[in-house]
Design an enzyme around this catalytic site. Structure first.
Site, PDB file in Angstrom:
ATOM      1  N   CYS A  10       7.510  11.632  -1.481  1.00 52.65           N
ATOM      2  CA  CYS A  10       8.422  10.893  -0.607  1.00 52.65           C
ATOM      3  C   CYS A  10       9.867  11.140  -1.003  1.00 52.65           C
ATOM      4  O   CYS A  10      10.752  11.175  -0.164  1.00 52.65           O
ATOM      5  CB  CYS A  10       8.144   9.396  -0.675  1.00 52.65           C
ATOM      6  SG  CYS A  10       6.419   9.020  -0.494  1.00 52.65           S
ATOM      7  N   SER A  41      -5.236   4.064  -1.543  1.00 52.43           N
ATOM      8  CA  SER A  41      -5.318   5.025  -0.428  1.00 52.43           C
ATOM      9  C   SER A  41      -6.425   6.029  -0.716  1.00 52.43           C
ATOM     10  O   SER A  41      -6.456   6.608  -1.810  1.00 52.43           O
ATOM     11  CB  SER A  41      -4.014   5.819  -0.308  1.00 52.43           C
ATOM     12  OG  SER A  41      -3.042   5.127   0.419  1.00 52.43           O
ATOM     13  N   GLN A  86      -2.432   5.646  -7.533  1.00 48.40           N
ATOM     14  CA  GLN A  86      -2.565   6.893  -8.309  1.00 48.40           C
ATOM     15  C   GLN A  86      -3.704   6.832  -9.320  1.00 48.40           C
ATOM     16  O   GLN A  86      -4.069   7.869  -9.887  1.00 48.40           O
ATOM     17  CB  GLN A  86      -1.247   7.191  -9.061  1.00 48.40           C
ATOM     18  CG  GLN A  86      -0.103   7.591  -8.167  1.00 48.40           C
ATOM     19  CD  GLN A  86      -0.301   8.953  -7.500  1.00 48.40           C
ATOM     20  OE1 GLN A  86      -1.157   9.752  -7.898  1.00 48.40           O
ATOM     21  NE2 GLN A  86       0.474   9.232  -6.477  1.00 48.40           N
ATOM     22  N   HIS A 134      -6.837   9.053   0.391  1.00 48.99           N
ATOM     23  CA  HIS A 134      -6.487  10.479   0.280  1.00 48.99           C
ATOM     24  C   HIS A 134      -6.025  10.885  -1.116  1.00 48.99           C
ATOM     25  O   HIS A 134      -5.828  12.071  -1.370  1.00 48.99           O
ATOM     26  CB  HIS A 134      -5.429  10.865   1.331  1.00 48.99           C
ATOM     27  CG  HIS A 134      -4.060  10.326   1.068  1.00 48.99           C
ATOM     28  ND1 HIS A 134      -3.055  11.106   0.552  1.00 48.99           N
ATOM     29  CD2 HIS A 134      -3.530   9.096   1.233  1.00 48.99           C
ATOM     30  CE1 HIS A 134      -1.942  10.365   0.440  1.00 48.99           C
ATOM     31  NE2 HIS A 134      -2.219   9.141   0.852  1.00 48.99           N
ATOM     32  N   THR A 185       0.533   2.020   1.683  1.00 50.90           N
ATOM     33  CA  THR A 185       1.810   1.520   2.228  1.00 50.90           C
ATOM     34  C   THR A 185       1.561   0.301   3.114  1.00 50.90           C
ATOM     35  O   THR A 185       2.274  -0.710   3.018  1.00 50.90           O
ATOM     36  CB  THR A 185       2.538   2.635   3.014  1.00 50.90           C
ATOM     37  OG1 THR A 185       2.762   3.728   2.120  1.00 50.90           O
ATOM     38  CG2 THR A 185       3.863   2.160   3.569  1.00 50.90           C
ATOM     39  N   THR A 196      -9.959  -1.935  16.525  1.00 51.62           N
ATOM     40  CA  THR A 196     -11.213  -1.244  16.171  1.00 51.62           C
ATOM     41  C   THR A 196     -11.014  -0.428  14.900  1.00 51.62           C
ATOM     42  O   THR A 196     -10.021   0.290  14.758  1.00 51.62           O
ATOM     43  CB  THR A 196     -11.644  -0.333  17.345  1.00 51.62           C
ATOM     44  OG1 THR A 196     -11.753  -1.151  18.504  1.00 51.62           O
ATOM     45  CG2 THR A 196     -12.957   0.353  17.063  1.00 51.62           C
TER      46      THR A 196
HETATM   47  N1  PLP Z   1       1.925   3.754  -4.263  1.00 50.67           N
HETATM   48  C1  PLP Z   1       1.935   4.837  -5.057  1.00 50.67           C
HETATM   49  C2  PLP Z   1       1.960   4.667  -6.534  1.00 50.67           C
HETATM   50  C3  PLP Z   1       1.914   6.122  -4.483  1.00 50.67           C
HETATM   51  O1  PLP Z   1       1.931   7.192  -5.270  1.00 50.67           O
HETATM   52  C4  PLP Z   1       1.891   6.243  -3.073  1.00 50.67           C
HETATM   53  C5  PLP Z   1       1.929   7.573  -2.441  1.00 50.67           C
HETATM   54  O2  PLP Z   1       2.306   8.563  -3.030  1.00 50.67           O
HETATM   55  C6  PLP Z   1       1.871   5.078  -2.298  1.00 50.67           C
HETATM   56  C7  PLP Z   1       1.885   3.849  -2.920  1.00 50.67           C
HETATM   57  C8  PLP Z   1       1.814   5.153  -0.797  1.00 50.67           C
HETATM   58  O3  PLP Z   1       0.597   5.704  -0.407  1.00 50.67           O
HETATM   59  P1  PLP Z   1       0.316   6.105   1.139  1.00 50.67           P
HETATM   60  O4  PLP Z   1       1.381   7.090   1.493  1.00 50.67           O
HETATM   61  O5  PLP Z   1      -1.045   6.703   1.114  1.00 50.67           O
HETATM   62  O6  PLP Z   1       0.390   4.866   1.936  1.00 50.67           O
END
Ligand code: PLP
Length: 373
Positions: free
Chosen positions: A323, A198, A178, A200, A72, A236
């Site tokens: 989301c 990301s 993804q 995670h 994001t 940092t």
């Molecule tokens: N883009 C895609 C395709 C995602 O699936 C997600 C999260 O589900 C994001 C962006 C945003 O990721 P984050 O919440 O780790 O910033």
């Protein structure tokens, strides 16, 4: 009861090896990577190692990597940064099925004078490449598309998207959130300018990610204050997060073959589900999808109710993107696919990971089939 987890497109479990790699930089080697003394140099060394690990996974130059808090942030940085940097180019092209992280930033830019073109998809979620080609114009600053969709798992043909975008002279940003760890990535072979991810989503820690800015493409600073990350993001660095992401990237590289097993499990699940409930609809099943994702609609059912019913039985699934699932209504992705609203309403997303066991898939399948209609 330990829940069985089938919501890996929302987030994944931290790999034990990533946790192990993080512990020393949380406990003993807690120096600031900007400090010139021994402890600082150790922290910097750990961060440099993580940068190399991520560069190996993506086959890019480690100097092209800028660490941040995740996709994001990266998407905000890129879209807003390009809008500011190229005032003569006000046009942006994206797809109708992007994550809200992209769509909402573009909405914001529209209120500040950006012109937007949304490229549609067909009923399987495939990008309309002819529409993409005709949408890009001389004042197009950036094309921003995802590598794979968070709800359907449908993969966009990035090689073709890159060729079209480059022929038309625009910059290309790929939201690879993804796809990392689920598909092979070779940035030497793929002509993208900017990429976001990301940690995670591939068994790294939350709150850590990166932008890959190719060929020294100069982005503007997002957070002013210090010279960290080439001056792009002052403050940092999150060294434990970065080290965890590096370890997760190295593992994702080693374990990519596990995705073949996951694809077989997913296909087995879908086959058995269809033979038990013949009128289920599996979105994107006729095209290329992520191996771990299954987006299933049950006619005349309520996805939220199904999800909560499964949760009560110890099975975590999603009704769509994490989301969007809190909000009422049909997801914009299913709308873009032209899914009938009564079908779309009864949708579940099942997303696996390399830790998913066959026995768990069997149990999940039985629980879904046994939900009374
Ligand atoms: N883009 C895609 C395709 C995602 O699936 C997600 C999260 O589900 C994001 C962006 C945003 O990721 P984050 O919440 O780790 O910033």
């Amino acid at each position: 009861m330990v829940p069985m987890y089938f919501d890996n497109n929302a987030t994944t479990a931290l790999a034990p090896e990533a946790l192990q790699a993080m512990l020393p930089v949380l406990k003993e080697n807690y120096g600031n990577p900007s400090s010139p003394h021994t402890m600082g140099l150790m922290a910097k060394g750990a961060m440099d190692h993580a940068r190399e690990q991520l560069a190996t996974l993506l086959n890019c130059d480690s100097e092209e990597i800028r660490f941040n808090s995740g996709a994001t942030e990266g998407i905000n940085h890129i879209l807003r940064g390009i809008f500011e940097a190229l005032p003569k180019k006000r046009h942006f092209v994206t797809s109708a099925v992007e994550h809200p992280a992209v769509l909402s930033v573009l909405d914001y830019l529209k209120r500040h004078g950006a012109k937007l073109s949304y490229i549609g998809v067909d009923s399987e979620g495939r990008l309309d490449l002819a529409a993409l080609e005709s949408a890009i114009r001389p004042d197009t600053a950036l094309v921003s598309v995802m590598a794979a969709n968070h709800e359907t798992g449908v993969i966009f043909p990035l090689d073709v998207v890159a060729r079209i975008t480059k022929e038309k002279g625009s910059l290309l940003h790929v939201d690879a959130t993804q796809a990392i760890g689920r598909l092979p990535f070779d940035l030497q072979a793929l002509d993208v300018d900017l990429l976001t991810l990301s940690a995670h989503k591939f068994h790294g820690p939350k709150g850590t990610g990166a932008i890959i800015a190719r060929r020294g493409l100069a982005l503007k600073s997002l957070i002013r204050g210090g010279t960290e990350e080439g001056g792009l993001r002052g403050g940092t660095e999150n060294v434990p997060g970065i080290v965890g992401m590096g370890a997760a990237a190295a593992l994702a590289n080693e374990q990519l073959h596990e995705m073949d097993r996951i694809r077989s499990l997913r296909d087995m699940f879908e086959k058995k589900l269809k033979s038990a409930i013949s009128d289920v609809h599996i979105h994107g099943s006729k095209t290329q999808r992520l191996p771990n994702t299954s987006l299933v609609s049950f006619p005349d059912r309520d996805g939220e109710e199904l999800m909560l019913g499964l949760d009560a039985k110890g099975i975590c699934v999603s009704t769509g993107s994490a989301c969007a699932s809190g909000s009422k209504g049909i997801s914009h992705v299913l709308k873009a696919l032209g899914t009938d609203p009564t079908l779309a309403k009864g949708t579940l997303r099942i997303s696996m990971s390399r830790y998913t066991l066959e026995s768990e898939v069997q149990t999940m399948l039985e629980k879904i089939i046994s939900i009374p209609s």
